[in-house]
Design an enzyme around this catalytic site. Structure first.
Site, PDB file in Angstrom:
ATOM      1  CG  ASP A 193      94.619 -50.457  60.462  1.00 48.42           C
ATOM      2  OD1 ASP A 193      95.812 -50.125  60.331  1.00 48.42           O
ATOM      3  OD2 ASP A 193      94.036 -50.460  61.562  1.00 48.42           O
ATOM      4  CD  GLU A 194     100.276 -51.141  59.598  1.00 52.89           C
ATOM      5  OE1 GLU A 194     101.055 -51.873  58.955  1.00 52.89           O
ATOM      6  OE2 GLU A 194     100.545 -49.972  59.889  1.00 52.89           O
ATOM      7  CG  ASN A 195      95.258 -55.501  53.192  1.00 53.71           C
ATOM      8  OD1 ASN A 195      95.702 -55.947  52.155  1.00 53.71           O
ATOM      9  ND2 ASN A 195      94.150 -55.951  53.768  1.00 53.71           N
TER      10      ASN A 195
END
Length: 108
Positions: free
Chosen positions: A25-27
Site C-alpha cells: 500500500d503506497e510502498n
C-alpha cells in the site's frame, strides 16, 4: 535507517512468512526517482519468485512497470479496469485525474 531501508525491511518481514500474496500500500511514497526504480526492480523480483503482488500505488511509473491488470477507484467506486494502457487511455479516467480539456475557443 532511511525511508527506502525501512520499506525494504517491511517487505522482508512480510516475505519471511512465505506468503503467496504480498499487499503493498503506497510502498513507493516518499522515495526519490532512483529509490523508486530500485523498489520497482525489487518488487518485480519478488513477483518473479512466484509471489502475487497486490499493489495500491499512485506512482504511475510503478503501476505501468509492474501491473498486468489495473483497477482504478475514484471516491471508493471502480471507474475502470484493464491493462495499464487501457486504463491510462480511458477517457473517464483521464477526465477524473487530469481534468476536462478546455474547449478551444474561436479567435483565442
Amino acid at each position: 535507517m532511511g525511508t527506502p531501508d525501512q520499506k525494504r525491511l517491511e517487505m522482508a518481514r512480510a516475505l519471511a512468512t512465505n506468503p503467496e500474496m504480498l499487499f503493498l500500500d503506497e510502498n513507493m511514497a516518499g522515495l526519490n526517482p532512483t529509490e523508486t526504480e530500485e523498489a520497482i526492480e525489487l518488487i518485480r523480483r519478488i513477483n518473479d519468485s512466484g509471489v502475487t503482488i497486490f499493489l495500491i500505488e499512485h506512482i504511475m511509473k510503478a503501476v505501468v512497470s509492474l501491473c498486468e491488470e489495473v483497477i482504478v477507484l475514484h471516491h471508493g467506486e471502480k471507474i475502470a479496469e484493464g491493462t495499464p494502457d487501457q486504463v491510462m487511455n480511458d477517457p473517464y479516467v483521464m477526465e477524473v485525474y487530469l481534468g476536462k480539456k478546455k474547449e478551444a475557443t474561436e479567435n483565442a
